[in-house]
Design a protein around this motif. Structure first.
Motif, PDB file in Angstrom:
ATOM      1  N   THR A 205      21.999  51.322  41.380  1.00  0.00           N
ATOM      2  CA  THR A 205      23.183  51.283  42.233  1.00  0.00           C
ATOM      3  C   THR A 205      22.754  50.986  43.659  1.00  0.00           C
ATOM      4  N   GLY A 206      23.641  50.318  44.387  1.00  0.00           N
ATOM      5  CA  GLY A 206      23.327  49.987  45.773  1.00  0.00           C
ATOM      6  C   GLY A 206      24.362  49.051  46.355  1.00  0.00           C
ATOM      7  N   ASP A 207      23.950  48.290  47.364  1.00  0.00           N
ATOM      8  CA  ASP A 207      24.824  47.323  48.026  1.00  0.00           C
ATOM      9  C   ASP A 207      24.316  45.905  47.782  1.00  0.00           C
ATOM     10  N   ILE A 208      25.250  44.982  47.605  1.00  0.00           N
ATOM     11  CA  ILE A 208      24.875  43.588  47.374  1.00  0.00           C
ATOM     12  C   ILE A 208      24.389  42.965  48.682  1.00  0.00           C
ATOM     13  N   VAL A 209      23.200  42.392  48.634  1.00  0.00           N
ATOM     14  CA  VAL A 209      22.648  41.665  49.777  1.00  0.00           C
ATOM     15  C   VAL A 209      22.968  40.179  49.651  1.00  0.00           C
ATOM     16  N   GLU A 210      22.826  39.655  48.441  1.00  0.00           N
ATOM     17  CA  GLU A 210      23.070  38.228  48.196  1.00  0.00           C
ATOM     18  C   GLU A 210      23.228  38.008  46.695  1.00  0.00           C
ATOM     19  N   THR A 211      23.997  37.004  46.329  1.00  0.00           N
ATOM     20  CA  THR A 211      24.088  36.599  44.927  1.00  0.00           C
ATOM     21  C   THR A 211      23.631  35.159  44.794  1.00  0.00           C
ATOM     22  N   TYR A 212      23.060  34.838  43.643  1.00  0.00           N
ATOM     23  CA  TYR A 212      22.559  33.497  43.358  1.00  0.00           C
ATOM     24  C   TYR A 212      23.153  33.043  42.027  1.00  0.00           C
ATOM     25  N   PRO A 213      24.418  32.572  42.044  1.00  0.00           N
ATOM     26  CA  PRO A 213      25.120  32.255  40.792  1.00  0.00           C
ATOM     27  C   PRO A 213      24.424  31.198  39.947  1.00  0.00           C
ATOM     28  N   ILE A 214      23.838  30.192  40.590  1.00  0.00           N
ATOM     29  CA  ILE A 214      23.188  29.120  39.832  1.00  0.00           C
ATOM     30  C   ILE A 214      21.933  29.642  39.138  1.00  0.00           C
ATOM     31  N   SER A 215      21.193  30.476  39.837  1.00  0.00           N
ATOM     32  CA  SER A 215      19.946  31.024  39.288  1.00  0.00           C
ATOM     33  C   SER A 215      20.186  32.250  38.425  1.00  0.00           C
ATOM     34  N   GLY A 216      21.399  32.813  38.469  1.00  0.00           N
ATOM     35  CA  GLY A 216      21.696  34.006  37.691  1.00  0.00           C
ATOM     36  C   GLY A 216      20.959  35.225  38.182  1.00  0.00           C
ATOM     37  N   LYS A 217      20.984  35.434  39.503  1.00  0.00           N
ATOM     38  CA  LYS A 217      20.297  36.574  40.087  1.00  0.00           C
ATOM     39  C   LYS A 217      21.201  37.258  41.103  1.00  0.00           C
ATOM     40  N   ILE A 218      20.898  38.522  41.392  1.00  0.00           N
ATOM     41  CA  ILE A 218      21.619  39.282  42.400  1.00  0.00           C
ATOM     42  C   ILE A 218      20.614  40.134  43.164  1.00  0.00           C
ATOM     43  N   ARG A 219      20.732  40.110  44.490  1.00  0.00           N
ATOM     44  CA  ARG A 219      19.816  40.877  45.335  1.00  0.00           C
ATOM     45  C   ARG A 219      20.523  42.140  45.789  1.00  0.00           C
ATOM     46  N   VAL A 220      19.879  43.285  45.541  1.00  0.00           N
ATOM     47  CA  VAL A 220      20.526  44.580  45.759  1.00  0.00           C
ATOM     48  C   VAL A 220      19.651  45.465  46.636  1.00  0.00           C
ATOM     49  N   ASN A 221      20.302  46.141  47.570  1.00  0.00           N
ATOM     50  CA  ASN A 221      19.625  47.143  48.382  1.00  0.00           C
ATOM     51  C   ASN A 221      19.949  48.517  47.806  1.00  0.00           C
ATOM     52  N   SER A 222      18.971  49.150  47.158  1.00  0.00           N
ATOM     53  CA  SER A 222      19.172  50.430  46.495  1.00  0.00           C
ATOM     54  C   SER A 222      18.266  51.488  47.114  1.00  0.00           C
ATOM     55  N   GLU A 223      18.300  52.692  46.569  1.00  0.00           N
ATOM     56  CA  GLU A 223      17.451  53.761  47.072  1.00  0.00           C
ATOM     57  C   GLU A 223      15.972  53.430  46.900  1.00  0.00           C
ATOM     58  N   GLN A 224      15.661  52.590  45.929  1.00  0.00           N
ATOM     59  CA  GLN A 224      14.272  52.208  45.681  1.00  0.00           C
ATOM     60  C   GLN A 224      13.822  51.055  46.582  1.00  0.00           C
ATOM     61  N   GLY A 225      14.733  50.537  47.410  1.00  0.00           N
ATOM     62  CA  GLY A 225      14.417  49.404  48.263  1.00  0.00           C
ATOM     63  C   GLY A 225      15.244  48.190  47.882  1.00  0.00           C
ATOM     64  N   THR A 226      14.882  47.049  48.417  1.00  0.00           N
ATOM     65  CA  THR A 226      15.597  45.810  48.131  1.00  0.00           C
ATOM     66  C   THR A 226      14.891  45.074  47.002  1.00  0.00           C
ATOM     67  N   GLU A 227      15.660  44.689  45.994  1.00  0.00           N
ATOM     68  CA  GLU A 227      15.078  43.993  44.855  1.00  0.00           C
ATOM     69  C   GLU A 227      16.034  42.924  44.340  1.00  0.00           C
ATOM     70  N   THR A 228      15.469  41.915  43.739  1.00  0.00           N
ATOM     71  CA  THR A 228      16.252  40.840  43.133  1.00  0.00           C
ATOM     72  C   THR A 228      16.214  41.015  41.626  1.00  0.00           C
ATOM     73  N   VAL A 229      17.401  41.093  41.028  1.00  0.00           N
ATOM     74  CA  VAL A 229      17.530  41.394  39.601  1.00  0.00           C
ATOM     75  C   VAL A 229      18.080  40.182  38.864  1.00  0.00           C
ATOM     76  N   ASP A 230      17.476  39.850  37.744  1.00  0.00           N
ATOM     77  CA  ASP A 230      18.005  38.795  36.881  1.00  0.00           C
ATOM     78  C   ASP A 230      19.230  39.315  36.148  1.00  0.00           C
ATOM     79  N   VAL A 231      20.251  38.476  36.065  1.00  0.00           N
ATOM     80  CA  VAL A 231      21.479  38.828  35.361  1.00  0.00           C
ATOM     81  C   VAL A 231      21.535  38.037  34.062  1.00  0.00           C
ATOM     82  N   ASP A 232      21.715  38.734  32.961  1.00  0.00           N
ATOM     83  CA  ASP A 232      21.754  38.083  31.658  1.00  0.00           C
ATOM     84  C   ASP A 232      22.896  37.072  31.604  1.00  0.00           C
TER      85      ASP A 232
END
Length: 399
Positions: A205-232
């Protein structure tokens, strides 16, 4: 014996012992070819499930509510709790774990404040517990799945939405005949598989930093830090009260992601944040019984009634004919030929349109009179009322 020889033997023993595979515990009543052996052995090794005093696991025996509560709490790394309002668990061996689940609001017990720990757990009950443990019962995390998954679940069934959602993310499946059989009991082997499925999920859980619809990714700022997650590719994606694509997510939206560790991808994404025109149109569409689509309602809000006139005209025609009017009367009504008809017929037309669409009679009357200023004011007021109602009734929008 010389010290060098002894040292060599000890070294050899250590090397051999480290090279041997670690053998998982296998209960005496679970055969090598049992479909659930890997699930069962793994959970026994982690002390999440247990065998009985006679050494048997009893894989085909129905698991009780108390047994499953014990295993679920241990799978979630919950510490036993002391306080609980449940009145029938004081003598149960798993009372501390049951109480812990109560504190986490994963179980609530029955209306009479009992838990009935000795009762076999049903498929609906077990899915409710698993879904709550992931937070999928919370409004801000929940996506309403369209359609009916199972033929034997009515719209009023208490766990229908959680069952549909759990099926969508692959936690559980129905039967080949299209039924779910919610009241069937769950065996100990089946529960081992479900617990394993649960432990393969990770919640971010966190806040959306950026989305990458073409690449199917979402960048999230969570308690663990900022990470880019692949979306199935087949992920369930929602925002506020509707299903969307990644490109409709907004920066700074709060987001809940269900991450499948087996596939290293987010299989479920739910964002919530600023209410948009599309959100209001989707809610208004539901209020009209989906008679108007969200896009059509946006067109109407912009004063473009012509885009929906043909379909609305046909629907109203059918309704008026069913009410007993003649074809000539219906034609005169739709052409607003008031000289040919009495004022009562005008009111009948307004009511028929309102019944078909759930739009207020005042707004319809303004449209018939082509008083667009009044119609826009009324439509704007309806939208404001809808937004205020949504804000007041949705805890997710206040969080």
């Amino acid at each position: 014996m010389p010290k060098k020889i002894i040292l060599s033997i000890l070294t050899l023993i250590l090397v051999v012992s480290f090279s041997l595979p670690v053998m998982a515990f296998q209960p005496q009543d679970v055969s090598n070819d049992h479909w659930g052996l890997n699930y069962i052995s793994s959970l026994l090794d982690q002390e999440i499930m247990y065998v009985y005093n006679n050494g048997n696991f009893e894989p085909n025996q129905a698991i009780t509510r108390g047994e499953f509560a014990y295993s679920l709490a241990r799978a979630m790394d919950l510490e036993p709790a002391i306080v609980s309002e449940l009145t029938d668990i004081s003598d149960h061996s798993a009372k501390g774990y049951i109480s812990a689940l109560v504190q986490e609001e994963i179980i609530t017990g029955y209306p009479d404040e009992t838990f009935k720990p000795q009762n076999p757990i049903t498929r609906a009950e077990i899915i409710a517990m698993l879904s709550r443990s992931l937070g999928l019962d919370q409004e801000e995390n929940s996506i309403k799945v369209e359609g009916d998954y199972y033929s034997d679940l009515s719209d009023e069934y208490w766990a229908k939405e959680l069952i549909n959602l759990s099926s969508e993310i692959g936690m559980i499946e129905g039967y080949p005949d299209g039924t779910f059989r919610a009241d069937n009991h769950v065996t100990r082997a089946e529960s081992a598989k479900l617990l394993t499925e649960l432990m393969n999920f990770e919640v971010i859980t966190g806040d959306i930093v950026e989305t990458y619809p073409i690449s199917g990714k979402i960048r999230v700022n969570s308690e663990q830090g900022t990470e880019t997650v692949d979306v199935d590719q087949d992920s369930l994606i929602g925002r506020n009260n509707r299903m969307v694509d990644l490109d409709e997510m907004l920066k700074s939206d709060q987001v809940y992601l269900l991450f499948d560790q087996n596939r290293n991808r987010a299989t479920y994404v739910k964002a919530y944040g600023l209410i948009t025109q599309e959100d209001l149109a989707s809610q208004a569409s539901e209020l009209t019984g989906d008679f108007f689509s969200p896009d059509e309602l946006i067109s109407i809000a912009d004063g473009d009634w012509q885009s929906v006139t043909p379909r609305l005209r046909q629907e109203v025609t059918n309704n008026l004919l069913e009410e007993g009017l003649s074809t000539e009367e219906v034609t005169a009504l739709l052409n607003t030929d008031w000289d040919q008809l009495e004022d009562l017929s005008r009111e009948r037309l307004i009511e028929s349109i309102s019944i078909s669409t759930n739009i207020s009679t005042a707004l319809i009357e303004a449209a018939i009179e082509q008083d667009w200023d009044k119609a826009q004011d009324l439509a704007r007021q309806d939208a404001i009322n809808s937004a205020v109602t949504q804000i007041l009734t949705s805890s997710s929008l206040l969080s």
